[in-house]
Design a protein around this motif. Structure first.
Motif, mmCIF file in Angstrom:
data_model
loop_
_atom_site.group_PDB
_atom_site.id
_atom_site.type_symbol
_atom_site.label_atom_id
_atom_site.label_comp_id
_atom_site.label_asym_id
_atom_site.label_seq_id
_atom_site.Cartn_x
_atom_site.Cartn_y
_atom_site.Cartn_z
ATOM 1 N N GLN A 226 -5.692 25.850 145.122
ATOM 2 C CA GLN A 226 -7.078 26.154 145.683
ATOM 3 C C GLN A 226 -8.292 25.319 145.171
ATOM 4 O O GLN A 226 -9.236 25.460 145.727
ATOM 5 C CB GLN A 226 -7.355 27.747 145.481
ATOM 6 C CG GLN A 226 -6.512 28.589 146.323
ATOM 7 C CD GLN A 226 -5.252 28.810 145.518
ATOM 8 O OE1 GLN A 226 -4.896 28.528 144.396
ATOM 9 N NE2 GLN A 226 -4.091 28.999 146.331
ATOM 10 N N TYR A 227 -7.935 24.454 144.305
ATOM 11 C CA TYR A 227 -9.179 23.999 143.277
ATOM 12 C C TYR A 227 -8.742 22.331 143.488
ATOM 13 O O TYR A 227 -7.710 21.948 143.471
ATOM 14 C CB TYR A 227 -9.237 24.436 142.021
ATOM 15 C CG TYR A 227 -9.834 25.764 141.874
ATOM 16 C CD1 TYR A 227 -11.302 26.002 141.787
ATOM 17 C CD2 TYR A 227 -8.971 27.093 141.909
ATOM 18 C CE1 TYR A 227 -11.684 27.481 141.987
ATOM 19 C CE2 TYR A 227 -9.416 28.135 141.920
ATOM 20 C CZ TYR A 227 -10.716 28.320 141.877
ATOM 21 O OH TYR A 227 -11.212 29.837 141.739
ATOM 22 N N PRO A 228 -9.936 21.599 143.808
ATOM 23 C CA PRO A 228 -9.837 20.061 143.478
ATOM 24 C C PRO A 228 -9.227 19.705 142.396
ATOM 25 O O PRO A 228 -9.360 19.999 141.158
ATOM 26 C CB PRO A 228 -11.162 19.677 143.584
ATOM 27 C CG PRO A 228 -11.890 20.832 144.287
ATOM 28 C CD PRO A 228 -11.379 22.014 143.803
ATOM 29 N N ALA A 229 -8.267 18.676 142.358
ATOM 30 C CA ALA A 229 -7.620 18.248 141.361
ATOM 31 C C ALA A 229 -8.130 16.927 140.917
ATOM 32 O O ALA A 229 -7.641 16.405 139.939
ATOM 33 C CB ALA A 229 -6.057 18.027 141.776
ATOM 34 N N ALA A 230 -9.277 16.317 141.301
ATOM 35 C CA ALA A 230 -9.851 15.187 140.839
ATOM 36 C C ALA A 230 -10.248 15.333 139.368
ATOM 37 O O ALA A 230 -9.895 14.465 138.786
ATOM 38 C CB ALA A 230 -11.097 14.793 141.645
ATOM 39 N N MET A 231 -10.979 16.292 138.960
ATOM 40 C CA MET A 231 -11.381 16.320 137.617
ATOM 41 C C MET A 231 -10.358 16.516 136.662
ATOM 42 O O MET A 231 -10.104 15.996 135.735
ATOM 43 C CB MET A 231 -12.357 17.734 137.225
ATOM 44 C CG MET A 231 -13.081 17.806 136.049
ATOM 45 S SD MET A 231 -14.408 18.901 136.083
ATOM 46 C CE MET A 231 -15.155 18.209 137.200
ATOM 47 N N LEU A 232 -9.152 17.347 137.222
ATOM 48 C CA LEU A 232 -8.166 17.587 136.214
ATOM 49 C C LEU A 232 -7.376 16.142 136.163
ATOM 50 O O LEU A 232 -6.753 15.847 134.913
ATOM 51 C CB LEU A 232 -7.049 18.469 137.108
ATOM 52 C CG LEU A 232 -5.867 18.692 136.333
ATOM 53 C CD1 LEU A 232 -6.191 19.460 135.022
ATOM 54 C CD2 LEU A 232 -4.967 19.527 137.103
ATOM 55 N N ARG A 233 -7.139 15.328 137.028
ATOM 56 C CA ARG A 233 -6.677 14.042 136.863
ATOM 57 C C ARG A 233 -7.566 12.985 135.900
ATOM 58 O O ARG A 233 -6.917 12.308 135.300
ATOM 59 C CB ARG A 233 -6.666 13.124 138.214
ATOM 60 C CG ARG A 233 -5.620 13.528 139.281
ATOM 61 C CD ARG A 233 -5.205 12.887 140.500
ATOM 62 N NE ARG A 233 -6.504 12.665 141.249
ATOM 63 C CZ ARG A 233 -6.709 13.346 142.290
ATOM 64 N NH1 ARG A 233 -5.838 14.399 142.777
ATOM 65 N NH2 ARG A 233 -7.687 13.311 143.017
ATOM 66 N N VAL A 234 -8.768 13.041 136.117
ATOM 67 C CA VAL A 234 -9.780 12.501 135.011
ATOM 68 C C VAL A 234 -9.369 13.008 133.588
ATOM 69 O O VAL A 234 -9.218 12.075 132.730
ATOM 70 C CB VAL A 234 -11.261 12.536 135.435
ATOM 71 C CG1 VAL A 234 -12.081 12.106 134.176
ATOM 72 C CG2 VAL A 234 -11.502 12.006 136.624
ATOM 73 N N LEU A 235 -9.245 14.175 133.527
ATOM 74 C CA LEU A 235 -9.073 14.691 132.092
ATOM 75 C C LEU A 235 -7.687 14.353 131.487
ATOM 76 O O LEU A 235 -7.613 14.219 130.180
ATOM 77 C CB LEU A 235 -9.022 16.376 132.342
ATOM 78 C CG LEU A 235 -9.296 17.093 131.061
ATOM 79 C CD1 LEU A 235 -10.614 16.614 130.369
ATOM 80 C CD2 LEU A 235 -9.308 18.766 131.427
ATOM 81 N N THR A 236 -6.506 14.289 132.265
ATOM 82 C CA THR A 236 -5.149 14.098 131.897
ATOM 83 C C THR A 236 -4.839 12.694 131.873
ATOM 84 O O THR A 236 -3.798 12.129 131.785
ATOM 85 C CB THR A 236 -4.427 14.933 132.656
ATOM 86 O OG1 THR A 236 -4.360 14.505 134.017
ATOM 87 C CG2 THR A 236 -4.609 16.290 132.315
ATOM 88 N N GLN A 237 -5.739 11.718 132.462
ATOM 89 C CA GLN A 237 -5.373 10.493 132.764
ATOM 90 C C GLN A 237 -4.986 9.741 131.503
ATOM 91 O O GLN A 237 -5.474 9.641 130.454
ATOM 92 C CB GLN A 237 -6.785 9.336 133.355
ATOM 93 C CG GLN A 237 -6.169 8.220 133.757
ATOM 94 C CD GLN A 237 -7.332 7.565 134.495
ATOM 95 O OE1 GLN A 237 -8.635 8.054 134.612
ATOM 96 N NE2 GLN A 237 -7.163 6.373 134.962
ATOM 97 N N GLY A 238 -3.778 9.183 131.498
ATOM 98 C CA GLY A 238 -3.068 8.312 130.345
ATOM 99 C C GLY A 238 -2.610 8.953 129.307
ATOM 100 O O GLY A 238 -2.152 8.488 128.600
ATOM 101 N N LEU A 239 -2.432 10.438 129.839
ATOM 102 C CA LEU A 239 -1.766 11.253 128.828
ATOM 103 C C LEU A 239 -0.609 11.734 129.358
ATOM 104 O O LEU A 239 -0.308 12.165 130.164
ATOM 105 C CB LEU A 239 -2.943 12.617 128.148
ATOM 106 C CG LEU A 239 -4.305 12.019 127.879
ATOM 107 C CD1 LEU A 239 -5.165 13.272 127.706
ATOM 108 C CD2 LEU A 239 -4.260 11.278 126.636
ATOM 109 N N ASP A 240 0.259 12.105 128.023
ATOM 110 C CA ASP A 240 1.509 12.638 128.289
ATOM 111 C C ASP A 240 1.658 14.100 128.239
ATOM 112 O O ASP A 240 2.224 14.826 127.195
ATOM 113 C CB ASP A 240 2.722 11.948 127.510
ATOM 114 C CG ASP A 240 4.004 12.424 127.943
ATOM 115 O OD1 ASP A 240 4.296 12.826 129.223
ATOM 116 O OD2 ASP A 240 5.005 12.305 126.966
ATOM 117 N N VAL A 241 0.879 14.783 129.189
ATOM 118 C CA VAL A 241 0.979 16.238 129.158
ATOM 119 C C VAL A 241 1.231 16.868 130.573
ATOM 120 O O VAL A 241 1.036 16.575 131.372
ATOM 121 C CB VAL A 241 -0.614 16.763 128.869
ATOM 122 C CG1 VAL A 241 -1.502 16.158 129.830
ATOM 123 C CG2 VAL A 241 -0.686 18.362 128.788
ATOM 124 N N PRO A 242 2.269 17.967 130.102
ATOM 125 C CA PRO A 242 3.014 18.436 131.637
ATOM 126 C C PRO A 242 1.867 19.107 132.176
ATOM 127 O O PRO A 242 1.015 19.658 131.799
ATOM 128 C CB PRO A 242 3.808 19.640 131.016
ATOM 129 C CG PRO A 242 4.036 19.133 129.280
ATOM 130 C CD PRO A 242 2.766 18.511 128.950
#
Length: 278
Positions: A226-242
């Motif tokens: 229900q929420y945009p994933a754009a900020m989430l992608r920025v937050l996790t970019q380049g990180l190996d987090v599930p």
């Protein structure tokens, strides 16, 4: 022969149950639709007012929606704490029932369906409401409610045992709507990206979360459709987090899967994030 057919036809007409015409019910959000459909069974058609892809905080009521509400035999909603867009329009409908009429926005976490004890309460209440409308099927409604709550108790006990090992692990939500579920299973490590009702996080908060993710202090990130994933992608970019799909609005659950199917998906999402495979 003709007389025999007439007698048989009359017998069939007499034998049709009084409840053959189903109740027309409308529920506001998908988890409530699943719960009501489980209890109503074949005695009602349970329609959904808003799409599961939309948060109740963002839903806009249309004139066509008011028409649908007016035509229903009964409208079931949680109350003003969740569906505040209905608080005023719903007053014109005597057949609308709020399960939590006294709770106001901001007073409580209004995601009632994420609290097992509240699910038990709602199941009993819904069975009673349906029984009042169709007394001849009261035993059927209450049996359906008992079957659901019995299955839920078994899964709840199993999930609590599995999540017991994960009480202090950290994880990240997109919004702060899971406090009831966390309290049920004594999960204390939840972090939140955005504020209440989808308010965006500030730069400082984002930087702090990014540092924790880089340091491996956060076990996983829950993504809600229900929420945009754009900020989430920025937050996790380049990180190996599930990143684990977590849908509190039950978008992928059909009425055939029922409320238990939805709750089980929710529980397994938490378990897949926080509990290591044996």
């Amino acid at each position: 022969m003709r007389r025999c057919w007439l007698i048989l036809l009359c017998f069939c007409c007499i034998s049709v149950p009084a409840y053959a015409s189903s109740l027309q019910l409308i529920t506001t959000v998908k988890p409530l639709q699943l719960l009501v459909a489980d209890i109503a069974g074949d005695a009602a058609e349970v329609a959904l007012l808003q799409s599961a892809a939309t948060s109740p905080h963002d839903f806009q009521l249309r004139s066509s929606d008011l028409g649908r509400l007016a035509k229903a035999d009964m409208v079931l909603w949680f109350g003003p704490a969740l569906e505040h867009y209905l608080s005023k329009p719903i007053r014109r409908f005597d057949h609308a029932v709020a399960l939590y009429p006294d709770d106001q926005p901001g007073d409580v976490d209004a995601h009632y369906w994420l609290d097992v004890e509240q699910i038990h309460y709602m199941a009993r209440r819904i069975a009673k409401l349906l029984s009042d409308r169709v007394p001849s099927r009261s035993a059927y409604f209450h049996a359906n409610a008992a079957r659901l709550t019995s299955a839920l108790r078994l899964y709840d006990k199993s999930l609590a045992s599995r999540l017991q090992r994960a009480s202090d692990q950290r994880y990240l939500f997109l919004h702060d709507g899971f406090s009831r579920f966390e309290a049920r299973y004594d999960l204390r490590g939840g972090l939140v990206l955005s504020g209440g009702e989808g308010r965006m996080a500030g730069a400082r908060h984002l930087a702090e979360l990014r540092e924790q993710l880089q340091a491996g202090e956060i076990q996983c990130v829950f993504r809600e459709p229900q929420y945009p994933a754009a900020m989430l992608r920025v937050l996790t970019q380049g990180l190996d987090v599930p990143v684990v799909e977590l849908d509190p609005m039950a978008g992928e659950t059909t009425t055939a899967g029922g409320f238990m199917g939805f709750y089980r998906q929710l529980g397994e999402a938490f378990a897949s994030c926080l509990v290591a495979s044996p």
